[in-house]
Design a protein around this motif. Structure first.
Motif, mmCIF file in Angstrom:
data_model
loop_
_atom_site.group_PDB
_atom_site.id
_atom_site.type_symbol
_atom_site.label_atom_id
_atom_site.label_comp_id
_atom_site.label_asym_id
_atom_site.label_seq_id
_atom_site.Cartn_x
_atom_site.Cartn_y
_atom_site.Cartn_z
ATOM 1 N N VAL A 116 0.909 -1.131 -0.421
ATOM 2 C CA VAL A 116 -0.282 -0.097 0.235
ATOM 3 C C VAL A 116 0.908 1.318 -0.458
ATOM 4 O O VAL A 116 0.587 2.349 -0.151
ATOM 5 C CB VAL A 116 -1.045 0.191 1.226
ATOM 6 C CG1 VAL A 116 -1.579 1.226 1.364
ATOM 7 C CG2 VAL A 116 -1.917 -1.126 0.914
ATOM 8 N N LEU A 117 2.019 1.222 0.725
ATOM 9 C CA LEU A 117 2.617 2.866 0.888
ATOM 10 C C LEU A 117 3.498 3.012 -0.309
ATOM 11 O O LEU A 117 3.687 4.205 -1.074
ATOM 12 C CB LEU A 117 3.902 1.872 2.128
ATOM 13 C CG LEU A 117 3.159 2.819 3.337
ATOM 14 C CD1 LEU A 117 4.251 2.439 4.549
ATOM 15 C CD2 LEU A 117 2.497 4.020 3.459
ATOM 16 N N ALA A 118 3.616 1.422 -0.809
ATOM 17 C CA ALA A 118 4.324 2.052 -2.459
ATOM 18 C C ALA A 118 3.600 1.938 -3.874
ATOM 19 O O ALA A 118 4.033 3.442 -4.568
ATOM 20 C CB ALA A 118 4.949 0.119 -2.509
ATOM 21 N N LEU A 119 1.889 1.985 -3.262
ATOM 22 C CA LEU A 119 1.593 2.369 -4.342
ATOM 23 C C LEU A 119 1.368 3.295 -4.032
ATOM 24 O O LEU A 119 0.807 4.480 -4.966
ATOM 25 C CB LEU A 119 -0.152 1.389 -4.552
ATOM 26 C CG LEU A 119 0.025 0.202 -4.566
ATOM 27 C CD1 LEU A 119 -1.690 -0.454 -4.509
ATOM 28 C CD2 LEU A 119 0.639 0.385 -6.457
ATOM 29 N N PHE A 120 1.259 4.714 -3.004
ATOM 30 C CA PHE A 120 0.949 5.683 -2.655
ATOM 31 C C PHE A 120 1.993 5.968 -2.879
ATOM 32 O O PHE A 120 1.714 7.869 -2.991
ATOM 33 C CB PHE A 120 0.371 5.850 -0.546
ATOM 34 C CG PHE A 120 -1.453 5.928 -0.570
ATOM 35 C CD1 PHE A 120 -2.342 6.611 -0.733
ATOM 36 C CD2 PHE A 120 -1.796 4.763 -0.147
ATOM 37 C CE1 PHE A 120 -3.456 6.228 -0.712
ATOM 38 C CE2 PHE A 120 -2.932 4.562 0.415
ATOM 39 C CZ PHE A 120 -4.003 5.769 -0.217
ATOM 40 N N SER A 121 3.276 6.009 -2.564
ATOM 41 C CA SER A 121 4.676 6.691 -3.413
ATOM 42 C C SER A 121 4.519 6.965 -4.529
ATOM 43 O O SER A 121 4.639 8.100 -5.049
ATOM 44 C CB SER A 121 5.469 6.179 -2.491
ATOM 45 O OG SER A 121 6.009 4.803 -3.760
ATOM 46 N N MET A 122 3.819 5.990 -5.683
ATOM 47 C CA MET A 122 3.767 5.835 -6.781
ATOM 48 C C MET A 122 2.711 6.937 -6.694
ATOM 49 O O MET A 122 3.170 8.078 -7.883
ATOM 50 C CB MET A 122 3.967 4.259 -7.220
ATOM 51 C CG MET A 122 3.349 4.354 -9.039
ATOM 52 S SD MET A 122 2.857 3.122 -9.698
ATOM 53 C CE MET A 122 1.267 3.347 -9.584
ATOM 54 N N SER A 147 5.755 8.454 2.506
ATOM 55 C CA SER A 147 5.572 7.297 2.213
ATOM 56 C C SER A 147 6.582 6.093 1.729
ATOM 57 O O SER A 147 6.996 5.239 2.759
ATOM 58 C CB SER A 147 4.693 6.550 0.739
ATOM 59 O OG SER A 147 3.561 7.003 0.753
ATOM 60 N N LEU A 148 8.006 7.077 1.706
ATOM 61 C CA LEU A 148 9.230 6.462 1.620
ATOM 62 C C LEU A 148 9.904 5.913 2.973
ATOM 63 O O LEU A 148 10.482 5.606 3.533
ATOM 64 C CB LEU A 148 9.915 6.888 0.791
ATOM 65 C CG LEU A 148 9.386 6.971 -1.073
ATOM 66 C CD1 LEU A 148 10.812 7.995 -1.888
ATOM 67 C CD2 LEU A 148 9.913 5.237 -1.501
ATOM 68 N N TYR A 149 8.842 6.986 3.409
ATOM 69 C CA TYR A 149 9.736 6.976 5.343
ATOM 70 C C TYR A 149 9.556 6.480 5.493
ATOM 71 O O TYR A 149 10.456 5.645 6.561
ATOM 72 C CB TYR A 149 9.952 8.205 6.017
ATOM 73 C CG TYR A 149 9.731 10.292 5.421
ATOM 74 C CD1 TYR A 149 11.166 10.112 4.448
ATOM 75 C CD2 TYR A 149 9.689 11.626 5.661
ATOM 76 C CE1 TYR A 149 11.484 11.341 4.087
ATOM 77 C CE2 TYR A 149 9.818 12.541 5.185
ATOM 78 C CZ TYR A 149 11.053 12.388 3.936
ATOM 79 O OH TYR A 149 11.437 13.973 3.450
ATOM 80 N N ALA A 150 8.582 6.217 5.575
ATOM 81 C CA ALA A 150 7.732 4.951 6.649
ATOM 82 C C ALA A 150 7.965 3.989 5.726
ATOM 83 O O ALA A 150 8.614 2.505 6.815
ATOM 84 C CB ALA A 150 6.300 5.036 6.227
ATOM 85 N N LEU A 151 8.312 3.469 4.668
ATOM 86 C CA LEU A 151 8.671 1.981 4.003
ATOM 87 C C LEU A 151 10.318 1.886 4.826
ATOM 88 O O LEU A 151 9.910 0.723 5.077
ATOM 89 C CB LEU A 151 9.015 2.616 2.953
ATOM 90 C CG LEU A 151 7.294 1.806 1.956
ATOM 91 C CD1 LEU A 151 7.144 2.673 1.234
ATOM 92 C CD2 LEU A 151 7.438 0.405 2.327
#
Length: 505
Positions: A116-122, A147-151
């Motif tokens: 989900v975070l990958a999709l939101f970063s996209m 999103s990337l900070y969280a990932l």
């Protein structure tokens, strides 16, 4: 070019679809048990396919459409970059599935947050690519960054990842402050956040030149951080090494395309009348990045850290393409801006960004394929004797490294040649020679990995286990690296066509 007063939702169908899909995947994942979480993976890939179908219809039309009071633009450059962004994220998810599962990133309280975070970063990257207003670009940038900070911090029990996340967050917030301060200066000088209006004001005598230059300095500093170029590169090696490899690939892949896009939007479309000013800044950043990136990478034994410094040097080449498109001679501060070389130079930089992303996907993918539970295959010694363990994937890794080094007939050679040709056409022979010299220096640390794979005895004889989809995509990644080098014409022509139409609009 089509302008609309009322919001035209057709150009943003892909963004709307992705937002709905990511939210739906988040809800569905809440009800899935750990063993069933493969559904989240397939739904994420399906969302990317849906976005690609919607964006390709816009790309095939070849038109430029502005909507939401000119704050959002759908043009050939944006659509082509989005298509490669979907491809990069999709490949990343394929490479990451086993790696993330073995490290508990897809189980327990974390669930499917990785996808989900990958999709939101996209989604943030898509907004950055199509933003035609400084505020919209900044919002897209922050959505991607948060999103990337969280990932990076997704493995909360892993001290190194947590430390990398803190470094990335603090330095990222500082860079965002630079960028926002630069935007506020430009707004103060021009009275608008619209990129087209800023361009008109910069070309006229109505804007305060001192404030414009002051704002430009902070703007370039913020962009330099997002590209990871010297002297704003401090976060790159630490975050690349500290983050889980799956997240490192999310950091080092698709976001580079979005960063290239906002450079075009802000500098070329918005501040072209000030090209002589920002061109000289980019020249300094490019030379420093080529020098420090290549020289420092030689001393690295950690592959992720080595590839981080390699990224810094590769982004130096992208800056060379950006600075070659505006004036006849980048050394002459009194030169009259000449945009006759713009389309070819910017398309070369765009082609370079795409080839870099496709190549770096494979290199990190192989690092993840060799990793296993409790073991990270990120040291140079971990690749010793890979040719004896797996001749095919050793060949794939060699192809990818040759491409990064610029060895023909790989696509990295075609990309470097296109950029150097653009720089040489400006008359900056010394800059071209310098770039070639640093590329030769950079070839050393790439070829060192090839030497280790083929001429050293393996320290680990554990069989390489990877799912079929990962093996298939990695193989296609390596084959594409060769084919897109031998037959570079179609992709180069697509980049040139997209950039010509975008600049012309």
């Amino acid at each position: 070019m089509i302008q609309t007063t009322n919001p035209n939702l057709i150009p943003v169908y892909a963004e709307i679809f992705l937002l709905v899909a990511a939210s739906a995947i988040l809800l569905i994942d809440m009800f899935l048990k750990d063993g069933k979480r493969v559904l989240t993976y397939w739904l994420s890939l399906a969302a990317l396919v849906g976005c690609a179908a919607l964006t390709y219809s816009d790309y095939a039309a070849g038109t430029t459409v502005y909507t939401f009071h000119n704050m959002f633009v759908s043009d050939p450059m944006a659509n082509l970059l989005k298509l490669f962004t979907y491809l990069a994220i999709g490949i990343t998810l394929v490479y990451s599935r086993t790696y993330a599962t073995e490290r508990g990133m897809l189980s327990g309280n974390l669930g499917g947050e990785f996808y989900v975070l990958a999709l939101f970063s996209m989604l943030g990257q898509m907004i950055m690519i199509s933003g035609n207003n400084m505020l919209i670009i900044y919002l897209g940038l922050e959505l991607m960054s948060l999103s990337l900070y969280a990932l990076v911090a997704l493995r909360r029990d892993h001290a190194v990842s947590t430390e990398a996340s803190m470094k990335y967050f603090i330095l990222g917030a500082l860079a965002s402050g630079f960028l926002l301060y630069g935007i506020s200066m430009l707004y103060g000088a021009t009275g608008s956040l619209d990129i087209n209006e800023i361009s008109k004001a910069a070309a006229s005598s109505t804007a305060n030149l001192n404030i414009l230059v002051f704002g430009l300095v902070f703007l370039v500093a913020g962009l330099a951080f997002k590209l990871g170029v010297v002297p704003f590169h401090m976060w790159v090696p630490d975050v690349y090494q500290g983050a889980p490899t799956a997240v490192t690939l999310l950091l080092g892949g698709a976001p580079k395309l979005a960063a290239f896009a906002i450079c075009i939007r802000l500098l070329v479309e918005g501040l072209l009348p000030m090209a002589i000013d920002w061109q000289q800044m980019l020249m300094v950043l490019a030379v420093l990045s080529l020098a420090i990136g290549n020289l420092t990478a030689i001393a690295q034994t950690n592959l992720k850290r080595m590839l981080a410094y390699s990224t810094i040097a590769q982004m130096g080449f992208v800056l060379l393409g950006l600075l070659a498109g505006v004036v006849a001679n980048p050394l002459d501060a009194n030169a009259i801006p000449d945009a006759s070389n713009a389309a070819s130079a910017y398309s070369a930089a765009m082609y370079y960004s795409i080839t870099y992303v496709l190549t770096t996907l494979g290199t990190f993918g192989l690092i993840m394929m060799l990793a296993r539970t409790g073991f990270e295959a990120e040291e140079l010694n971990d690749f010793k004797g890979l040719a004896k363990r797996s001749p095919w994937f050793a060949a794939v890794m060699a192809i990818l490294l040759f491409s990064l080094a610029g060895v023909p007939p790989m696509m990295g050679f075609a990309a470097k040649f296109a950029v150097l040709e653009s720089v040489l056409s400006t008359g900056a022979v010394w800059l071209t020679v310098l770039a070639v010299m640093f590329s030769l220096i950079g070839a050393f640390y790439y070829l060192r990995v090839v030497k280790v794979m083929y001429f050293d005895e393996p320290l680990d004889t554990t069989p390489i286990v990877a799912p079929f989809d990962m093996r298939a995509v990695l193989s296609m990644n390596g084959i594409a690296t060769v084919l897109l080098g031998v037959f570079a014409g179609p992709l180069l022509a697509a980049c040139l066509n997209a950039m010509t139409k975008t600049i012309g609009s």
